[in-house]
Design a protein around this motif. Structure first.
Motif, PDB file in Angstrom:
ATOM      1  N   ALA A 196      -7.712   8.610   0.032  1.00  0.00           N
ATOM      2  CA  ALA A 196      -6.405   8.536  -0.304  1.00  0.00           C
ATOM      3  C   ALA A 196      -5.343   8.548   0.382  1.00  0.00           C
ATOM      4  O   ALA A 196      -4.263   7.875   0.183  1.00  0.00           O
ATOM      5  CB  ALA A 196      -6.340  10.037  -1.421  1.00  0.00           C
ATOM      6  N   LEU A 200      -2.455   5.141   0.277  1.00  0.00           N
ATOM      7  CA  LEU A 200      -1.011   5.469  -0.331  1.00  0.00           C
ATOM      8  C   LEU A 200       0.001   5.809   0.775  1.00  0.00           C
ATOM      9  O   LEU A 200       1.285   5.197   0.380  1.00  0.00           O
ATOM     10  CB  LEU A 200      -1.262   6.696  -1.042  1.00  0.00           C
ATOM     11  CG  LEU A 200      -0.114   7.294  -2.170  1.00  0.00           C
ATOM     12  CD1 LEU A 200       0.237   6.117  -3.015  1.00  0.00           C
ATOM     13  CD2 LEU A 200      -0.229   8.456  -2.867  1.00  0.00           C
ATOM     14  N   LEU A 201      -0.126   6.336   1.765  1.00  0.00           N
ATOM     15  CA  LEU A 201       0.967   6.877   2.646  1.00  0.00           C
ATOM     16  C   LEU A 201       0.909   5.722   3.884  1.00  0.00           C
ATOM     17  O   LEU A 201       0.065   5.626   4.453  1.00  0.00           O
ATOM     18  CB  LEU A 201       0.575   8.021   3.193  1.00  0.00           C
ATOM     19  CG  LEU A 201       0.333   9.312   2.388  1.00  0.00           C
ATOM     20  CD1 LEU A 201       0.046  10.489   2.978  1.00  0.00           C
ATOM     21  CD2 LEU A 201       1.649   9.170   1.429  1.00  0.00           C
ATOM     22  N   ASP A 232       7.506  -1.982   0.095  1.00  0.00           N
ATOM     23  CA  ASP A 232       7.800  -0.980  -0.870  1.00  0.00           C
ATOM     24  C   ASP A 232       6.800  -1.069  -2.371  1.00  0.00           C
ATOM     25  O   ASP A 232       6.651  -0.050  -2.726  1.00  0.00           O
ATOM     26  CB  ASP A 232       9.097  -0.650  -1.189  1.00  0.00           C
ATOM     27  CG  ASP A 232       9.789  -1.685  -2.047  1.00  0.00           C
ATOM     28  OD1 ASP A 232       9.878  -2.868  -1.352  1.00  0.00           O
ATOM     29  OD2 ASP A 232       9.997  -1.657  -3.229  1.00  0.00           O
ATOM     30  N   PRO A 235       2.526   0.779  -1.664  1.00  0.00           N
ATOM     31  CA  PRO A 235       2.351   1.904  -2.282  1.00  0.00           C
ATOM     32  C   PRO A 235       2.192   2.332  -3.778  1.00  0.00           C
ATOM     33  O   PRO A 235       1.582   3.094  -4.355  1.00  0.00           O
ATOM     34  CB  PRO A 235       3.273   2.792  -1.233  1.00  0.00           C
ATOM     35  CG  PRO A 235       3.583   1.930  -0.264  1.00  0.00           C
ATOM     36  CD  PRO A 235       3.785   0.680  -0.831  1.00  0.00           C
ATOM     37  N   ARG A 236       3.524   1.666  -4.393  1.00  0.00           N
ATOM     38  CA  ARG A 236       3.642   2.052  -5.941  1.00  0.00           C
ATOM     39  C   ARG A 236       2.244   1.327  -6.610  1.00  0.00           C
ATOM     40  O   ARG A 236       1.838   1.988  -7.487  1.00  0.00           O
ATOM     41  CB  ARG A 236       4.718   1.371  -6.075  1.00  0.00           C
ATOM     42  CG  ARG A 236       5.965   2.133  -5.705  1.00  0.00           C
ATOM     43  CD  ARG A 236       7.519   1.962  -6.303  1.00  0.00           C
ATOM     44  NE  ARG A 236       7.943   0.420  -5.785  1.00  0.00           N
ATOM     45  CZ  ARG A 236       8.069  -0.451  -6.460  1.00  0.00           C
ATOM     46  NH1 ARG A 236       7.926  -0.428  -7.970  1.00  0.00           N
ATOM     47  NH2 ARG A 236       8.472  -1.647  -6.019  1.00  0.00           N
ATOM     48  N   PHE A 239      -0.762   3.546  -6.229  1.00  0.00           N
ATOM     49  CA  PHE A 239      -0.653   4.997  -6.693  1.00  0.00           C
ATOM     50  C   PHE A 239      -1.693   5.253  -7.856  1.00  0.00           C
ATOM     51  O   PHE A 239      -2.429   6.451  -7.712  1.00  0.00           O
ATOM     52  CB  PHE A 239       0.942   5.270  -7.458  1.00  0.00           C
ATOM     53  CG  PHE A 239       1.073   6.634  -7.758  1.00  0.00           C
ATOM     54  CD1 PHE A 239       1.178   7.665  -7.106  1.00  0.00           C
ATOM     55  CD2 PHE A 239       0.814   6.911  -9.235  1.00  0.00           C
ATOM     56  CE1 PHE A 239       1.389   9.020  -7.686  1.00  0.00           C
ATOM     57  CE2 PHE A 239       0.782   8.246  -9.888  1.00  0.00           C
ATOM     58  CZ  PHE A 239       1.194   9.339  -9.061  1.00  0.00           C
ATOM     59  N   TRP A 240      -1.832   4.613  -8.875  1.00  0.00           N
ATOM     60  CA  TRP A 240      -2.889   4.987  -9.811  1.00  0.00           C
ATOM     61  C   TRP A 240      -4.323   4.848  -9.396  1.00  0.00           C
ATOM     62  O   TRP A 240      -5.043   5.697  -9.750  1.00  0.00           O
ATOM     63  CB  TRP A 240      -2.813   4.112 -11.019  1.00  0.00           C
ATOM     64  CG  TRP A 240      -1.396   4.663 -11.832  1.00  0.00           C
ATOM     65  CD1 TRP A 240      -0.170   3.922 -12.100  1.00  0.00           C
ATOM     66  CD2 TRP A 240      -1.205   5.939 -12.450  1.00  0.00           C
ATOM     67  NE1 TRP A 240       0.384   5.077 -12.590  1.00  0.00           N
ATOM     68  CE2 TRP A 240       0.105   6.095 -12.952  1.00  0.00           C
ATOM     69  CE3 TRP A 240      -2.256   7.060 -12.652  1.00  0.00           C
ATOM     70  CZ2 TRP A 240       0.612   7.166 -13.541  1.00  0.00           C
ATOM     71  CZ3 TRP A 240      -1.662   8.000 -13.216  1.00  0.00           C
ATOM     72  CH2 TRP A 240      -0.431   8.173 -13.583  1.00  0.00           C
ATOM     73  N   VAL A 242      -5.326   5.747  -6.438  1.00  0.00           N
ATOM     74  CA  VAL A 242      -5.479   6.933  -5.694  1.00  0.00           C
ATOM     75  C   VAL A 242      -5.668   7.973  -6.601  1.00  0.00           C
ATOM     76  O   VAL A 242      -6.349   8.719  -6.109  1.00  0.00           O
ATOM     77  CB  VAL A 242      -4.310   6.883  -4.748  1.00  0.00           C
ATOM     78  CG1 VAL A 242      -4.138   8.349  -3.916  1.00  0.00           C
ATOM     79  CG2 VAL A 242      -4.369   5.832  -3.376  1.00  0.00           C
ATOM     80  N   MET A 243      -4.919   7.991  -7.669  1.00  0.00           N
ATOM     81  CA  MET A 243      -5.050   9.232  -8.528  1.00  0.00           C
ATOM     82  C   MET A 243      -6.604   9.193  -9.197  1.00  0.00           C
ATOM     83  O   MET A 243      -6.862  10.099  -9.457  1.00  0.00           O
ATOM     84  CB  MET A 243      -4.075   9.081  -9.876  1.00  0.00           C
ATOM     85  CG  MET A 243      -2.624   9.341  -9.357  1.00  0.00           C
ATOM     86  SD  MET A 243      -2.337  10.711  -8.478  1.00  0.00           S
ATOM     87  CE  MET A 243      -2.319  10.473  -6.665  1.00  0.00           C
ATOM     88  N   ALA A 424      -2.608  -4.147  -6.752  1.00  0.00           N
ATOM     89  CA  ALA A 424      -3.487  -3.105  -7.130  1.00  0.00           C
ATOM     90  C   ALA A 424      -4.821  -3.330  -7.195  1.00  0.00           C
ATOM     91  O   ALA A 424      -5.822  -2.699  -6.802  1.00  0.00           O
ATOM     92  CB  ALA A 424      -2.992  -2.458  -8.379  1.00  0.00           C
ATOM     93  N   ALA A 481      -4.843   0.721 -14.497  1.00  0.00           N
ATOM     94  CA  ALA A 481      -3.339   0.447 -13.679  1.00  0.00           C
ATOM     95  C   ALA A 481      -3.055  -1.288 -13.773  1.00  0.00           C
ATOM     96  O   ALA A 481      -2.004  -1.699 -14.004  1.00  0.00           O
ATOM     97  CB  ALA A 481      -3.353   0.533 -12.321  1.00  0.00           C
TER      98      ALA A 481
END
Length: 485
Positions: A196, A200-201, A232, A235-236, A239-240, A242-243, A424, A481
């Motif tokens: 994760a 993400l980071l 940018d 990472p957006r 996100f899902w 990674v969730m 994604a 996603a």
């Protein structure tokens, strides 16, 4: 000298005779039959299938990548000279990332020499209530939180990758035994949160995966398809997926492995738990913090993890964390730790270059898009499942991106997915399997720490639990996603 080490065993290699030779024979038979019937086999399909097959047959990943690329190039009409030339010309991008890995490995080993992780393990052990009947729930959840934080920091703020696991975990095995913690839950926590963090980071290893690999490949392949993605957006988009990893970690801790599990009390773990750790002095502590800060600052300022790791390594060497004359040994140790990943990433770029040179990726995309007939739900599911299969084969998400990108990006756009959904799908497809492959550094690292006393099986206790929780959770969330982004 042990005679068994000086000559080969006289017993037959059963895996070779029962698995490898029959599988390769069947592969050759099917290929020969297709040629005899004048049936065209797409070069990309043949090359990737052969590469995954060789990996699953326990062929070294480097040999599987080179061998499959060359054989696929010959099938695609290239000569041996053209195939080798194309492969070599495509190595540059992977080599740049690989060298960064080598320097980061040296920095990780240098930080490990500071003794900070040993000290942290001892502090946790000191909080344990040894009285009969004590539940120690606070210590248990504090331990889990420590492992989560360490996993997150290990990929970004303190980019040591899996180097912290064999240092931090063994001194804590005695504590885990007293708390009756199921080590499979610990393995899943490590795998889910390490993955994760870099997915993400966008710092540390996250900068390598998200920017230097994923973003670079999306824009390189998408240039001819009028697809341009900014930093940018990545990472957006991730996100899902990674969730899904976070959800998998929650399921493993609160449901799958919540019950107490008994382990034998091994003297070595008790000694490690009570031993006095190396205590860094104030100068070394300040130097370690400064080295970590300098590494992160250089990366953010110059967009170079290589430079940051180099500066951090020099600071640690000059501060006395390890002796100045031991720099070669520390660097070599770090290079050995990261050499396999660096080599695989470099060779994967050559593999991807050969796939592109055969000019059959476009036909594969067109045929697949026609077969799916615009069915985005089925297309997303197939891409994710294939990505899982490929990454399971050789256990490295960083190397999967350049292999999947030339196929997945045109296919996703042909099916009508948005740029965010395309990122994604590619990012998740390449990462699926990283925390559930027998050859993954994440699963190998978890086993190295948790099996210090010989009570944690690599396949049953690391690979399978991570596969069921990290991979399946991420697959479901990534599929969702892709439908909504």
């Amino acid at each position: 000298m042990d005679s068994s080490l000086s000559r080969p065993s006289s017993e037959p290699d059963r895996f070779l005779t029962r698995r490898v030779l029959p599988t390769l024979g069947l592969f050759a038979l099917v290929y020969g039959a297709a040629l005899a019937l004048d049936y065209h086999i797409n070069t990309a399909v043949l090359t990737i299938t052969l590469m995954v097959t060789l990996c699953l047959l326990k062929m070294p990943v480097a040999i599987a990548l080179i061998g499959a690329a060359l054989l696929g190039a010959l099938h695609g009409g290239l000569s041996v000279t053209e195939a080798i030339g194309t492969f070599n010309e495509s190595l540059l991008t992977g080599a740049q990332v690989g060298m960064t890995y080598v320097m980061v490995g040296a920095f990780a080993v240098a930080i490990a020499r500071s003794g900070l992780l040993d000290l942290l393990a001892q502090r946790i052990a000191a909080r344990l209530d040894w009285r009969e009947g004590a539940t120690n729930k606070g210590v248990k959840w504090g331990l889990f939180l420590t492992l989560i934080v360490a996993s997150l920091l290990s990929q970004n703020a303190v980019p040591v990758h899996i180097a912290f696991i064999p240092i931090l975990i063994p001194p804590l095995l005695g504590v885990m035994n007293r708390l009756k913690i199921d080590r499979r839950a610990v393995a899943c926590l490590l795998g889910c949160f390490i993955s994760a963090s870099y997915l993400l980071l966008p710092t540390g290893f996250g900068a390598i995966y998200l920017n230097e690999i994923l973003l670079a490949n999306v824009n390189e392949v998408g240039e001819s398809l009028n697809l341009a993605v900014t930093a940018d957006m990545v990472p957006r988009a991730m996100f899902w997926p990674v969730m899904g990893l976070i959800a998998g970690a929650a399921v493993c801790v609160f449901y799958s492995y919540r019950k107490p599990r008994e382990y034998e009390s091994v003297p070595a773990t008790e000694i490690a738990m009570q031993a006095s750790p190396k205590r860094p002095n104030l100068v070394q502590l300040a130097a370690t913090v400064a080295a970590i800060g300098a590494a992160l600052g250089c990366q953010l300022a110059f967009d170079s993890l290589l430079l940051g790791a180099l500066v951090g390594f020099v600071i640690l060497g000059a501060s006395g964390v390890f002796r100045w004359r031991e720099q070669d040994d520390v660097f070599t140790e770090g290079m050995r730790m990261m050499a396999q990943i660096a080599v695989i990433i470099t060779l994967a770029s050559g593999f991807s270059g050969v796939l592109g040179a055969t000019d059959e990726i476009g036909s594969l995309v067109a045929a697949t898009a026609a077969l799916l007939d615009g069915n985005m739900m089925l297309g997303a599911a197939l891409m994710l499942i294939v990505g899982l299969f490929i990454t399971i084969g050789f256990g490295d998400s960083f190397a999967s991106v350049p292999i999947l990108a030339p196929i997945y990006i045109p296919l996703a756009l042909a099916l009508g997915f948005s740029p965010m959904a395309t990122v994604a799908l590619l990012g998740a497809s390449a990462a699926l399997g990283d925390a559930g492959s027998p050859a993954s550094t994440i699963t190998l690292g978890a086993t190295a720490g948790l099996n210090a006393d010989g009570q944690h099986d690599h396949i049953r206790d690391s690979v399978i639990p991570m596969f069921l929780h990290a991979n399946l959770g991420m697959l479901l969330f990534a599929w969702g996603a892709a439908m909504v982004l």
